[in-house]
Design a protein around this motif. Sequence first.
Motif, PDB file in Angstrom:
ATOM      1  N   THR A 211       0.860  -1.176   0.000  1.00  0.00           N
ATOM      2  CA  THR A 211       0.000   0.000   0.000  1.00  0.00           C
ATOM      3  C   THR A 211       0.902   1.232   0.000  1.00  0.00           C
ATOM      4  O   THR A 211       2.102   1.140   0.219  1.00  0.00           O
ATOM      5  CB  THR A 211      -0.919   0.025   1.234  1.00  0.00           C
ATOM      6  OG1 THR A 211      -0.115  -0.054   2.422  1.00  0.00           O
ATOM      7  CG2 THR A 211      -1.882  -1.145   1.215  1.00  0.00           C
ATOM      8  N   GLY A 212       0.317   2.400  -0.252  1.00  0.00           N
ATOM      9  CA  GLY A 212       1.107   3.627  -0.346  1.00  0.00           C
ATOM     10  C   GLY A 212       1.132   4.116  -1.776  1.00  0.00           C
ATOM     11  O   GLY A 212       0.081   4.284  -2.406  1.00  0.00           O
ATOM     12  N   THR A 213       2.325   4.326  -2.328  1.00  0.00           N
ATOM     13  CA  THR A 213       2.439   4.738  -3.726  1.00  0.00           C
ATOM     14  C   THR A 213       2.876   3.556  -4.581  1.00  0.00           C
ATOM     15  O   THR A 213       3.509   2.623  -4.079  1.00  0.00           O
ATOM     16  CB  THR A 213       3.478   5.860  -3.928  1.00  0.00           C
ATOM     17  OG1 THR A 213       4.799   5.313  -3.802  1.00  0.00           O
ATOM     18  CG2 THR A 213       3.283   6.991  -2.944  1.00  0.00           C
ATOM     19  N   THR A 259      -1.403   7.499  -8.363  1.00  0.00           N
ATOM     20  CA  THR A 259      -0.268   7.550  -7.446  1.00  0.00           C
ATOM     21  C   THR A 259      -0.629   7.095  -6.034  1.00  0.00           C
ATOM     22  O   THR A 259       0.190   7.203  -5.123  1.00  0.00           O
ATOM     23  CB  THR A 259       0.302   8.978  -7.402  1.00  0.00           C
ATOM     24  OG1 THR A 259      -0.770   9.912  -7.223  1.00  0.00           O
ATOM     25  CG2 THR A 259       1.040   9.300  -8.694  1.00  0.00           C
ATOM     26  N   THR A 260      -1.841   6.588  -5.847  1.00  0.00           N
ATOM     27  CA  THR A 260      -2.238   5.935  -4.600  1.00  0.00           C
ATOM     28  C   THR A 260      -2.616   4.500  -4.932  1.00  0.00           C
ATOM     29  O   THR A 260      -3.334   4.253  -5.904  1.00  0.00           O
ATOM     30  CB  THR A 260      -3.432   6.652  -3.942  1.00  0.00           C
ATOM     31  OG1 THR A 260      -3.021   7.945  -3.497  1.00  0.00           O
ATOM     32  CG2 THR A 260      -3.959   5.867  -2.745  1.00  0.00           C
ATOM     33  N   THR A 264      -4.926   1.191   0.142  1.00  0.00           N
ATOM     34  CA  THR A 264      -4.330   2.173   1.044  1.00  0.00           C
ATOM     35  C   THR A 264      -5.416   2.795   1.917  1.00  0.00           C
ATOM     36  O   THR A 264      -6.386   3.337   1.399  1.00  0.00           O
ATOM     37  CB  THR A 264      -3.614   3.278   0.246  1.00  0.00           C
ATOM     38  OG1 THR A 264      -2.608   2.690  -0.580  1.00  0.00           O
ATOM     39  CG2 THR A 264      -2.976   4.293   1.178  1.00  0.00           C
ATOM     40  N   TYR A 270      -8.192   5.131  -2.670  1.00  0.00           N
ATOM     41  CA  TYR A 270      -7.803   4.878  -4.053  1.00  0.00           C
ATOM     42  C   TYR A 270      -8.984   5.192  -4.961  1.00  0.00           C
ATOM     43  O   TYR A 270     -10.097   4.697  -4.755  1.00  0.00           O
ATOM     44  CB  TYR A 270      -7.390   3.414  -4.213  1.00  0.00           C
ATOM     45  CG  TYR A 270      -7.223   2.956  -5.639  1.00  0.00           C
ATOM     46  CD1 TYR A 270      -6.178   3.427  -6.424  1.00  0.00           C
ATOM     47  CD2 TYR A 270      -8.109   2.044  -6.205  1.00  0.00           C
ATOM     48  CE1 TYR A 270      -6.019   2.998  -7.732  1.00  0.00           C
ATOM     49  CE2 TYR A 270      -7.957   1.599  -7.507  1.00  0.00           C
ATOM     50  CZ  TYR A 270      -6.908   2.084  -8.270  1.00  0.00           C
ATOM     51  OH  TYR A 270      -6.758   1.657  -9.569  1.00  0.00           O
ATOM     52  N   VAL A 375      -3.059   7.089   3.411  1.00  0.00           N
ATOM     53  CA  VAL A 375      -3.097   7.834   2.159  1.00  0.00           C
ATOM     54  C   VAL A 375      -2.234   9.093   2.202  1.00  0.00           C
ATOM     55  O   VAL A 375      -1.758   9.563   1.163  1.00  0.00           O
ATOM     56  CB  VAL A 375      -4.555   8.191   1.790  1.00  0.00           C
ATOM     57  CG1 VAL A 375      -5.121   9.240   2.739  1.00  0.00           C
ATOM     58  CG2 VAL A 375      -4.651   8.655   0.346  1.00  0.00           C
ATOM     59  N   SER A 378       0.921   8.690   0.362  1.00  0.00           N
ATOM     60  CA  SER A 378       0.884   8.628  -1.097  1.00  0.00           C
ATOM     61  C   SER A 378       0.665  10.008  -1.709  1.00  0.00           C
ATOM     62  O   SER A 378       0.836  10.192  -2.914  1.00  0.00           O
ATOM     63  CB  SER A 378      -0.217   7.669  -1.568  1.00  0.00           C
ATOM     64  OG  SER A 378      -1.502   8.178  -1.285  1.00  0.00           O
ATOM     65  N   VAL A 379       0.310  10.982  -0.880  1.00  0.00           N
ATOM     66  CA  VAL A 379       0.132  12.359  -1.349  1.00  0.00           C
ATOM     67  C   VAL A 379       1.388  13.187  -1.091  1.00  0.00           C
ATOM     68  O   VAL A 379       1.794  14.009  -1.919  1.00  0.00           O
ATOM     69  CB  VAL A 379      -1.086  13.016  -0.660  1.00  0.00           C
ATOM     70  CG1 VAL A 379      -1.201  14.486  -1.051  1.00  0.00           C
ATOM     71  CG2 VAL A 379      -2.373  12.275  -1.024  1.00  0.00           C
ATOM     72  N   ALA A 425      -7.881  13.117  -1.329  1.00  0.00           N
ATOM     73  CA  ALA A 425      -6.955  12.195  -2.000  1.00  0.00           C
ATOM     74  C   ALA A 425      -7.356  11.982  -3.450  1.00  0.00           C
ATOM     75  O   ALA A 425      -6.496  11.889  -4.338  1.00  0.00           O
ATOM     76  CB  ALA A 425      -6.924  10.860  -1.256  1.00  0.00           C
ATOM     77  N   GLN A 429      -5.051  12.703  -6.840  1.00  0.00           N
ATOM     78  CA  GLN A 429      -4.768  11.686  -7.858  1.00  0.00           C
ATOM     79  C   GLN A 429      -5.144  12.182  -9.250  1.00  0.00           C
ATOM     80  O   GLN A 429      -4.385  12.008 -10.216  1.00  0.00           O
ATOM     81  CB  GLN A 429      -5.520  10.400  -7.522  1.00  0.00           C
ATOM     82  CG  GLN A 429      -4.979   9.683  -6.292  1.00  0.00           C
ATOM     83  CD  GLN A 429      -5.913   8.597  -5.790  1.00  0.00           C
ATOM     84  OE1 GLN A 429      -6.106   7.577  -6.449  1.00  0.00           O
ATOM     85  NE2 GLN A 429      -6.506   8.808  -4.624  1.00  0.00           N
TER      86      GLN A 429
END
Length: 475
Positions: A211-213, A259-260, A264, A270, A375, A378-379, A425, A429
């Motif tokens: 999970t993540g990016t 990018t997520t 996640t 996502y 999340v 991932s940002v 989020a 994205q």
Amino acid sequence: MVQAEDGTYKPHLATGWEISDDGLVYTFTLRDDVVFHDGTPFNAAVLKQNLDRPLNEVGLATAGNAIVSTAVLSDDELQVTLGRKNAAFIHALSTPHWPIYSGKVLSEHTPAELGTDPALSIGTGPFRVKEYAKGSKLVLERNPDYAWAPETADHEGPAYLDEVVIQFVPETQARIGALNSKQADAIDQVPPLNIGEVEAAGNTVITQDNTGTPYYLALNTNIAPFDDKNVRLAFREAIDIDALLKSVYGGVYSRSWTTTLPGTPPVGAYDESLEGSWGYDLDKAQELLDEAGWDEFDSAGYRVKDGERLHIDWYFDSLYVQTDQRQQLGEAIASSLKDAGFEVERIPFDTASFTAAIAKNEHNLADASRGYADVGTSVSPFTSSADPRNGGNGINYGLLNDEVIDAQYAIVQSDGDPEARIEAAHIVQARILDGGFAVPLYIPKKIVGTTPAVHGWTFDAVGYTDSFYDTWLSE
């Protein structure tokens, strides 16, 4: 606390916690029966020592940077005050990225020593360090006093295994040979193209998506040619991701669309509506480059404009690309981009100098991925706060400074409402894809090979191998 599979948080060393209405004050109630590996007790005073570290050690624990004070209310109660709301604070405390050390260790050793010597990892877990030989092996032995497993575990009491010997073997075939000959019970980082070989020998392959990016390419929009949106979008459309993943990984890895990554937390972060919204289209890439003025070619087949070749400098960490055969993937991507007229030069750096090189703002492209079960992580690689030009080891390798993304990141980090975080989020994205700021490539996954005798292998919320607590061996 510990993060469950559904993204929620469960008690562990803390039996519970309360958050003030303004989201700035956290009051933790702790177990009173926990003992560190060195025999010293876990209590509010020791937790204070650990949570005070970000106040005194520069660059430690991003989530901890919000802490302004801690106060011991009793032996089993600690109050933590933040200077700003941080929705990822509880998550940070649930990960091994913020370990809880024995107070004795913190008092007797420097931060540099703690960061480089695993033998000083004196915690409260089911295993303790028995032996460490740098570059060779790490030996863990069962903690016989362990009696505080979280509810997410499959059993209670000490771990099943007496000892775990982790040997550092960088050569792929050496690891596979050790597994196939039963010299090893398990191996890490099985290359996708070797899965068949491992299974053919009667072994088991266990996979877990991160999970993540995703693994992605960050485009530097500050300098030519990626200061032109058309060129960025053309670059993305010119990469046949599906074909390249099949060629390099045999179809084991799935492409990523944003990018997520899926899964996640919080659930829904996502944005699945973006799946299929972009993809390989060489004709479109050619049109975009023509519109951007790169409509002539030199004798080598590369596009030129005002006498300059369409050249891309791709910086990469020479150690980092050894993961997941990323060197091979990078070379394949660079080679394929000539079809659209791009000349791509891959330039290696050692880990120590990579971020400093990025901060010079002379590169066009860099690759990255970041595994984390929230999340916000991932940002953050696309925010100005993570720009390495601002000092430290910022992970904004595209040096992107976008007001919309920064504003949404503030919501992701500070809003306690999951729906508000999810909406923010999604905006990020879409913004990254619309602007061509990054090219998501694939979903990283952990690939572990084990003999049939290994049972109970588990992964944490990020997708990494867990603590071996529930793992056991049959005869």
